[in-house]
Motif scaffolding. Structure first.
Motif, PDB file in Angstrom:
ATOM      1  N   ASP A 251       0.810  -1.216   0.000  1.00 31.24           N
ATOM      2  CA  ASP A 251       0.000   0.000   0.000  1.00 31.24           C
ATOM      3  C   ASP A 251       0.846   1.271   0.000  1.00 31.24           C
ATOM      4  O   ASP A 251       0.681   2.131  -0.872  1.00 31.24           O
ATOM      5  N   ASP A 252       1.756   1.410   0.963  1.00 32.09           N
ATOM      6  CA  ASP A 252       2.551   2.636   1.065  1.00 32.09           C
ATOM      7  C   ASP A 252       3.532   2.774  -0.094  1.00 32.09           C
ATOM      8  O   ASP A 252       3.676   3.852  -0.680  1.00 32.09           O
ATOM      9  N   LEU A 253       4.224   1.665  -0.406  1.00 28.17           N
ATOM     10  CA  LEU A 253       5.222   1.714  -1.480  1.00 28.17           C
ATOM     11  C   LEU A 253       4.635   1.380  -2.844  1.00 28.17           C
ATOM     12  O   LEU A 253       5.266   1.645  -3.871  1.00 28.17           O
ATOM     13  N   GLY A 254       3.446   0.771  -2.854  1.00 24.80           N
ATOM     14  CA  GLY A 254       2.846   0.366  -4.121  1.00 24.80           C
ATOM     15  C   GLY A 254       3.694  -0.646  -4.868  1.00 24.80           C
ATOM     16  O   GLY A 254       3.724  -0.668  -6.096  1.00 24.80           O
ATOM     17  N   ALA A 255       4.360  -1.526  -4.128  1.00 29.85           N
ATOM     18  CA  ALA A 255       5.305  -2.466  -4.726  1.00 29.85           C
ATOM     19  C   ALA A 255       4.704  -3.862  -4.773  1.00 29.85           C
ATOM     20  O   ALA A 255       3.605  -4.123  -4.274  1.00 29.85           O
ATOM     21  N   SER A 256       5.456  -4.782  -5.352  1.00 29.54           N
ATOM     22  CA  SER A 256       4.988  -6.147  -5.574  1.00 29.54           C
ATOM     23  C   SER A 256       5.496  -7.072  -4.478  1.00 29.54           C
ATOM     24  O   SER A 256       6.234  -6.672  -3.567  1.00 29.54           O
ATOM     25  N   ALA A 257       5.132  -8.357  -4.605  1.00 28.65           N
ATOM     26  CA  ALA A 257       5.615  -9.365  -3.663  1.00 28.65           C
ATOM     27  C   ALA A 257       7.128  -9.492  -3.720  1.00 28.65           C
ATOM     28  O   ALA A 257       7.755  -9.913  -2.735  1.00 28.65           O
ATOM     29  N   GLY A 258       7.724  -9.138  -4.854  1.00 28.01           N
ATOM     30  CA  GLY A 258       9.178  -9.207  -4.961  1.00 28.01           C
ATOM     31  C   GLY A 258       9.891  -8.278  -3.987  1.00 28.01           C
ATOM     32  O   GLY A 258      10.955  -8.614  -3.467  1.00 28.01           O
ATOM     33  N   VAL A 259       9.320  -7.094  -3.743  1.00 33.15           N
ATOM     34  CA  VAL A 259       9.936  -6.162  -2.793  1.00 33.15           C
ATOM     35  C   VAL A 259       9.791  -6.705  -1.372  1.00 33.15           C
ATOM     36  O   VAL A 259      10.732  -6.615  -0.565  1.00 33.15           O
ATOM     37  N   LEU A 260       8.626  -7.285  -1.067  1.00 35.87           N
ATOM     38  CA  LEU A 260       8.469  -7.910   0.239  1.00 35.87           C
ATOM     39  C   LEU A 260       9.483  -9.034   0.411  1.00 35.87           C
ATOM     40  O   LEU A 260      10.110  -9.173   1.469  1.00 35.87           O
ATOM     41  N   ALA A 261       9.662  -9.829  -0.644  1.00 34.63           N
ATOM     42  CA  ALA A 261      10.661 -10.897  -0.582  1.00 34.63           C
ATOM     43  C   ALA A 261      12.060 -10.331  -0.381  1.00 34.63           C
ATOM     44  O   ALA A 261      12.897 -10.936   0.297  1.00 34.63           O
ATOM     45  N   ALA A 262      12.338  -9.153  -0.950  1.00 33.79           N
ATOM     46  CA  ALA A 262      13.661  -8.537  -0.782  1.00 33.79           C
ATOM     47  C   ALA A 262      13.919  -8.186   0.684  1.00 33.79           C
ATOM     48  O   ALA A 262      15.038  -8.354   1.179  1.00 33.79           O
TER      49      ALA A 262
END
Length: 431
Positions: A251-262
């Motif tokens: 939500d805040d970063l508007g990023a994908s699961a890949g960023v969470l995985a990072a």
């Protein structure tokens, strides 16, 4: 290599049988860190995703605390390998049902959470079985290294698992990841139940303990009570991160699961380094070290909630990961050394129940915190709270040190004396 503190661990005949299975299962767990929350996000109503993600994450661990309390009469006489094996078998069955139901379109968010809950019922006893096995097959001087090896395998999995989970999510969805996780637990169950001879792990005689004996041991030994209180507060305040971080990314970063995985991968890289270093810390004073770890961990969590650039927060999260394995291994080692051998499984199960309870309670709190403060605010509150808990523990420790040495300075031991080097009765009376 032969001079490494890890050599006696990896060369031990019994541990050589279980470490490969444990490594495979750890990889599955590393993948599920991403998949459990991401599948909850897909299944939950959009308006209440924070609450459902919190419930799903809590369900994956929380029932283990209940199992430690209500299943003692049935499990307390099992061998350590059996405890670990039955835990892995239940996880394999319950997690395996999730992708099957999902494939037939029969999986709702409520059923998903129910299956996650069933999978974790025996987890406290399973963890107690693993660490009891380590304590009984290795001499005391190798306990920290043995615990660090297990922690290290989990740390490596957090590096490899999230990127692999991301690939599987892209091509097959998060349910496929949980199918792989179930398979890895099946491997672990076979390892513990079939690959370890019954006489490979020494068993103390005269075990007539009640199902609440572990909690009685912890109450009787102030050092263990203090350590468990610190651990509960630490893990409870870290719990909201499991809800806030995925929502902060999406939500805040508007990023994908890949960023969470990072983020999880950065944490895992730090944890791998921390696991390697842990075995060389056996000469450090363990209680002051655990307190210092809590303070440093909380400080490193603050950039995530203070709007730091993503690269900076990734580095800080990775440095926090560096501190996680030493804390986990040292606290387990202190329990192994201070608890009576015959009651070690009961004590470790009780400790695991409290620790297992702490993270889901904090995770459950994460939903309301995110709703009221936003994801960044919840992360900021988590880091601040952990730092303050560590500082409070440090202040109480210093006060106890002054009280101990001031009344009779002429009779005091040298200031560098380690608690674990003292006679058993005195060592158990304080950190």
């Amino acid at each position: 290599m032969r001079s490494s503190p890890y050599w006696p661990v990896i060369r031990h005949s019994t541990l050589r049988r279980i470490l490969p299975g444990f490594a495979v299962s750890s990889l599955g767990d590393g993948m599920s860190v991403v998949a459990v929350s991401w599948l909850a996000i897909e299944l939950a109503p959009a308006a209440d995703r924070g609450v459902w993600v919190a419930l799903a994450t809590a369900a994956y661990t929380l029932p283990g605390a209940v199992g430690a309390l209500v299943l003692g009469r049935f499990l307390r006489h099992l061998r350590p390998a059996q405890l670990a094996g039955w835990d892995a078998a239940l996880r394999a069955v319950a997690l395996g049902a999730i992708p099957v139901l999902h494939a037939f379109g029969a999986l709702g968010i409520q059923g998903y959470i129910a299956l996650l809950a069933v999978s974790s019922v025996l987890h406290s006893w399973g963890q107690a079985g693993v660490y009891t096995l380590i304590a009984r097959v290795l001499p005391e001087r190798d306990h920290l290294a043995g615990n660090a090896v297990l922690s290290g395998l989990g740390s490596v999995a957090t590096v490899v698992g999230p990127p692999l989970a991301t690939l599987l999510i892209v091509f097959g969805g998060p349910a496929m990841v949980l199918a792989v996780d179930a398979t890895t637990f099946l491997v672990l169950a076979v390892t513990f139940l079939l690959a370890i001879p019954q006489d490979a792990v020494p068993e103390p005689e005269g075990d007539t303990a009640s199902r609440t004996a572990g909690f009685a041991v912890i109450r009787r030994i102030p050092a263990l009570s203090a350590l468990l209180a610190l651990t509960f507060a630490f893990f409870f305040l870290f719990g909201p991160v499991y809800v806030a971080l995925p929502l902060h990314v999406s939500d805040d970063l508007g990023a994908s699961a890949g960023v969470l995985a990072a983020y999880y991968t950065a944490f895992g890289i730090g944890a791998v380094l921390g696991s390697v270093l842990t075995g060389f810390l056996s000469r450090w004073r363990m209680w002051p070290t655990t307190v210092g770890i809590v303070i440093g961990f909380g400080a490193l969590m603050l950039p995530l909630g203070l709007g730091a650039p993503t690269a900076v927060s990734l580095v800080c999260f990775g440095m926090a990961g560096l501190l996680w394995p030493p804390y986990a291994s040292m606290s387990a080692t202190l329990f192994q050394r201070w608890a009576p051998s015959a009651l070690l499984p009961h004590t470790l199960a009780a400790s695991s129940a409290v620790r297992v309870l702490s993270v889901p309670l904090g995770t459950a709190l994460g939903g309301p915190l995110v709703a009221g403060l936003g994801a960044a605010g919840a992360l900021r509150l988590s880091g601040t709270g952990i730092t303050l808990v560590g500082l409070a523990a440090a202040a109480l420790t210093l006060r106890a040190e002054r009280t101990r040495y001031e009344p009779a300075a002429g009779a005091a031991r040298p200031a560098g004396a380690e608690p674990e080097a003292e006679p058993e009765a005195e060592a158990r009376s304080r950190p």
